[in-house]
Every structure is written in C-alpha cells, then in structure tokens.
Design an enzyme around this catalytic site. Structure first.
Site, short mmCIF file in Angstrom:
data_model
loop_
_atom_site.label_atom_id
_atom_site.label_comp_id
_atom_site.label_asym_id
_atom_site.label_seq_id
_atom_site.Cartn_x
_atom_site.Cartn_y
_atom_site.Cartn_z
N LYS A 94 1.76 13.03 -16.60
CA LYS A 94 0.69 14.01 -16.71
C LYS A 94 -0.65 13.35 -16.36
CE LYS A 94 -1.17 13.83 -21.40
NZ LYS A 94 -2.59 13.82 -21.03
N HIS A 99 -0.16 18.73 -24.73
CA HIS A 99 0.41 18.31 -26.01
C HIS A 99 0.46 19.44 -27.04
CE1 HIS A 99 0.19 14.45 -24.30
NE2 HIS A 99 -0.91 14.00 -24.84
N LYS A 135 -12.45 13.85 -30.63
CA LYS A 135 -12.65 12.42 -30.82
C LYS A 135 -13.84 12.17 -31.74
CE LYS A 135 -10.53 10.93 -26.50
NZ LYS A 135 -9.42 10.25 -27.19
N ASP A 158 -6.95 17.29 -21.47
CA ASP A 158 -6.30 16.06 -21.93
C ASP A 158 -5.22 16.32 -22.96
OD1 ASP A 158 -5.89 13.28 -22.11
OD2 ASP A 158 -7.24 13.13 -23.82
N LYS A 198 7.91 12.15 -29.18
CA LYS A 198 7.57 11.58 -30.48
C LYS A 198 8.53 12.08 -31.56
CE LYS A 198 2.57 10.80 -29.90
NZ LYS A 198 2.46 9.51 -30.58
N HIS A 202 4.59 12.57 -23.09
CA HIS A 202 5.12 11.67 -24.11
C HIS A 202 5.09 12.27 -25.51
CE1 HIS A 202 0.85 10.81 -24.91
NE2 HIS A 202 1.25 10.35 -26.08
N ASP A 236 0.85 -1.19 0.00
CA ASP A 236 0.00 0.00 0.00
C ASP A 236 0.89 1.24 0.00
OD1 ASP A 236 -1.76 2.14 0.77
OD2 ASP A 236 -3.16 0.63 1.51
N GLU A 250 -8.92 12.39 -33.84
CA GLU A 250 -8.97 10.95 -33.56
C GLU A 250 -10.30 10.41 -34.07
OE1 GLU A 250 -6.30 10.64 -29.50
OE2 GLU A 250 -8.36 11.35 -29.33
#
Length: 457
Positions: free
Chosen positions: A138, A230, A316, A225, A172, A168, A85, A206
């Site tokens: 993040k 990004h 999306k 998000d 890229k 991330h 824990d 997306e």
C-alpha cells in the site's frame, strides 16, 4: 515444491526501510518454520553485493526480531542479490537468470507505487510474470481514479487470483481476533444490528509525530494513510455478515459487500486536524494543509445497519498509542430506577494493541439500601497480541496462494469511493496541541457522551 506453492521469492526494494524493519525478520521466521525453502532474491539499486545484502539482513533481524543462528544460516544460503535500475531491461534479464529453474515465483514490490507499472512491465518482458504471483504494498493508488488505473496496469499481466494487495493491518493478531470473536460466538448475533447497537467508535491513536516521514506524510495525510485502508478494513471485519460457506474467498466476498454498502463521505462528515509544530518537521511545507488527524462519521446503507453512526478517528501526537473499537449498545426502553445513565455505560470494547483486550461495560447496583447503580467494565480476556508478525503471516499466505487476508479490486475501489469526496483541502484543517485528543471541532461529529478515549496500557 508443493502444488500451488511459489518456488521463489523476489523482493524489490531490498535495501529500503521496509525490508530492514519488516521483511528480513519475516523471512527468518518463515525459514525457521519450514515454510520457505526456495531461493530468495533481493533486488535493489544501491550498488550492493550479495554479501552486503546478507549483512543487512543480519543487522535487521538483530535489531527487530530474535536472532536465530540456525535459521539465519539457512536464510543466508537462500539469499541472492540483483542490483540494477528498474527502468533497464538488463535488470530483469538478470532476475530471470538468477531464478534458474523457478517457474512460479512470488514477486513482492516493496517500492513506491509510482514504480509499480515500470517493474511489472519489466517482469513481463523478461518472462518473469507467467505463472507468477505479485504482492503490491500500500497505498494502492491515491484516489479512486488512480486505483482503477493501477488495477488496469497490473491486470494486463497478472490475473486477479495472482494479485496480493497487502495491508499489514489485516495480518495483525488483534485484528484476526476481531474476526474470530465476531463469528465464533452465537450470543453476539441477535444483538449485532441497528435494534440493539446505537453506535460504533474506532480510534487509532499514536503518541508520536511523523518523525522522518514528513515527506511521505505530505503526500498521504491521515485519511489516505490509515482511514482509507486500515480502519475501513477493521470496520468491515467487525460488522460484515457471516459468510455463506467456509473459506477465505467467502470472507473476502462479505468484506467487499460491506465496503460497497458504506455511504461516501461528504464535507459535513469529516474534521481534519494538524498537530502544533507539524510544519516544522523535516520534509514538510511551511504552509502545509495536510491532516495529521482526521475524524469521520460513516453510515452503512444496509438493513442491518441503517442509520447507525460509525465514528472513526486517527491521529498523531495524541496522549497514547492505542487502537480500540467500542460498540455502544442502546439503553433499555425505560430506565426503571429513574437514573440518568450515560449512554456509553453498556458497551463492548476491543483493544487491538500488542495486548488483545476484550471488555464488556455494564451497569451494576451499588451496595446499600438504595436502588442506585454504577458503571463497571468486566474484562473478558487479556492475552498477548502477536505470535506471528503481520508480514510473516501475510507473506506465508502469499507463498501458498491464500488470498483471504489481501484486498480485492472491488474492495479497494469501494474504500477509495468512501473517502474520495473528502480528499485534499476540501475542508479546513484545525491545529491542535501535542498530547491532546485532537481539535475540539471533532466533537461536533459525535452524538451522546462524545468520544471514548483509549486509556494507557
């Protein structure tokens, strides 16, 4: 170990989804390239054994990467496991014991931000934070206030040069290409300003929905998000000034300076949308007002970019999955041939997908006796987009102490300051059909010929 190289790698959340999809494949890559020869300690709360962790790593790599028998055998020999824990001091005492003689570990917190403070405090109490580095996944906060509070907690135990705030997207290969192309070609610099550039568009589309991530998306939404992190990072790479000196620290300075110059958004500069059926996704509230699409219009308060609009959108369930940057150049002061020419006929386009594409749009004459033209696009380069996975690149940098591709405190806070005024339900959310380019209301944000939609690969 080399001076400056972490002598152990500890990752919390070893049984989680991120570890399965990204971390284990990255670790095999680092081991294969000889960049990680230190003990690797997975920490989780699933009641596993070390053997179960190894089998989890094997399944992960076979599903998400190219399995390398020799590299995996080496990785397996380095793997250790601590189960416990995160709220218990005994868990961190066991980590200290498993680390043995290691005195400069890299701790990677692949866990929800709500647990960061608990884990960091536990590491410090067990003497695991001295001379150590920490990687934070993040989102780094939920707004400007919480980001500052989290920074204060982390910096209580770790100096800024030991804090690696991971995004991330910056790892890229296509995003790296943006930075390189920007500063490796002198012919761009004379035109890279408000005199020659009319606008810049960034689209992250997306073609799928939230899937099993409905509960997470209810807490985040498209702005938190991808836009706050990004896409503001992509924008900064694209338009920041050249650093005064070589080195990753100088790049971070210029990136932060650019982000601090972005004017905070207001409710008139954003349109939020939600795809039809989102409220029926697992984990989503029946009356949810969370956005799955957002379009914003930004301005940068600098001499180079004064009054140039920057349009960013992400969503999306759009027609394709693609990320593109389009720089629209101004038309000549007079149209010599008397034509009505689309404003976007002169542009530079960079596709930031698995395949890196750079294209130049221009006007050429149509064959014949009349002085009439057509728009064409010249493909400058088309090349594979990924040689290293983003996590392999970024974790390798963190092990070496290279901060160049990680967020700094002032940059993170500047990004939150841009979006803070529009977070939550301060603007309406418009429903849009799946497979469309979002709500038609987004068209009111953009001037000229409107949004330039990415095409399928």
């Amino acid at each position: 170990m080399e001076a400056g190289l972490s002598d152990a790698f500890v990752f919390f959340g070893a049984s989680g989804d991120l570890a399965y999809k990204q971390i284990f494949p990255a670790l095999q890559g680092l081991v294969r390239r000889g960049l990680l020869a230190a003990p690797i300690v997975g920490v989780g709360r699933s009641g596993w054994t070390r053997e179960q962790l190894i089998e989890r790593a094997r399944a992960s790599i076979k599903e998400h990467a190219q399995f390398d028998e020799a590299a995996f055998a080496k990785l397996a020999s380095q793997l250790r496991y601590v189960d416990g824990d995160y709220r218990e001091a005994a868990t961190f005492a066991q980590i200290r014991q498993v680390l043995g003689e290691a005195r400069a570990p890299l701790h990677y917190l692949a866990i929800p931000p709500s647990v960061f403070a608990t884990v960091i405090g536990g590491l410090a109490a067990a003497d695991c934070a001295t001379n150590a580095r920490v990687v934070l996944e993040k989102p780094f906060g939920r707004d400007l206030k919480s980001a500052r509070e989290l920074n204060a907690i982390v910096q209580r135990y770790f100096p800024e040069e030991s804090i690696f705030r991971i995004d991330h997207f910056l790892g890229k290969e296509p995003v790296q290409n943006v930075l390189y192309t920007r500063f490796a070609n002198a012919f761009l610099e004379p035109t890279w300003n408000r005199t020659y550039i009319r606008s810049v568009q960034i689209t992250m589309a997306e073609d799928f929905g939230v899937g099993s991530r409905g509960r997470f998306y209810e807490e985040a939404g498209a702005i938190r998000d991808v836009i706050q992190n990004h896409l503001l990072q992509v924008l900064s790479n694209f338009i920041m000034d050249a650093p005064l000196h070589a080195g990753p620290g100088e790049l971070r300075n210029e990136r932060s300076r650019l982000l601090l110059a972005i004017r905070p958004l207001d409710v008139h500069s954003v349109v939020r949308g939600q795809y039809q059926g989102y409220r029926h996704e697992p984990g989503v509230a029946e009356t949810s007002e969370v956005e799955t699409y957002a379009a914003v219009r930004l301005y940068v308060d600098s001499w180079r970019w004064a009054d140039v609009p920057f349009y960013i959108r992400a969503g999306k369930c759009l027609p394709v999955t693609s990320t593109e940057v389009v720089v629209e150049f101004r038309r000549p002061p007079r149209e010599v041939f008397g034509e009505l020419v689309p404003s976007l006929s002169s542009h530079l386009r960079m596709r930031l997908n698995r395949e890196v594409l750079i294209a130049l749009g221009m006007r050429v004459k149509v064959p014949g006796e009349h002085m009439a033209g057509e728009d064409v696009e010249l493909i400058v380069t088309r090349q594979p987009g990924e040689t290293l996975t983003p996590y392999e690149r970024l974790l390798g940098d963190a092990l070496r102490g290279d901060l160049g591709l990680f967020g700094r405190q002032d940059a993170i806070e500047a990004q939150w300051a841009v979006v803070d005024p529009i977070l939550g339900d301060r603007t309406p959310v418009y429903e849009y059909p799946r497979g469309s380019w979002g709500p038609r209301e987004a068209g009111r944000l953009i001037e000229g010929d409107g949004w330039l939609d990415p095409q399928p690969d």
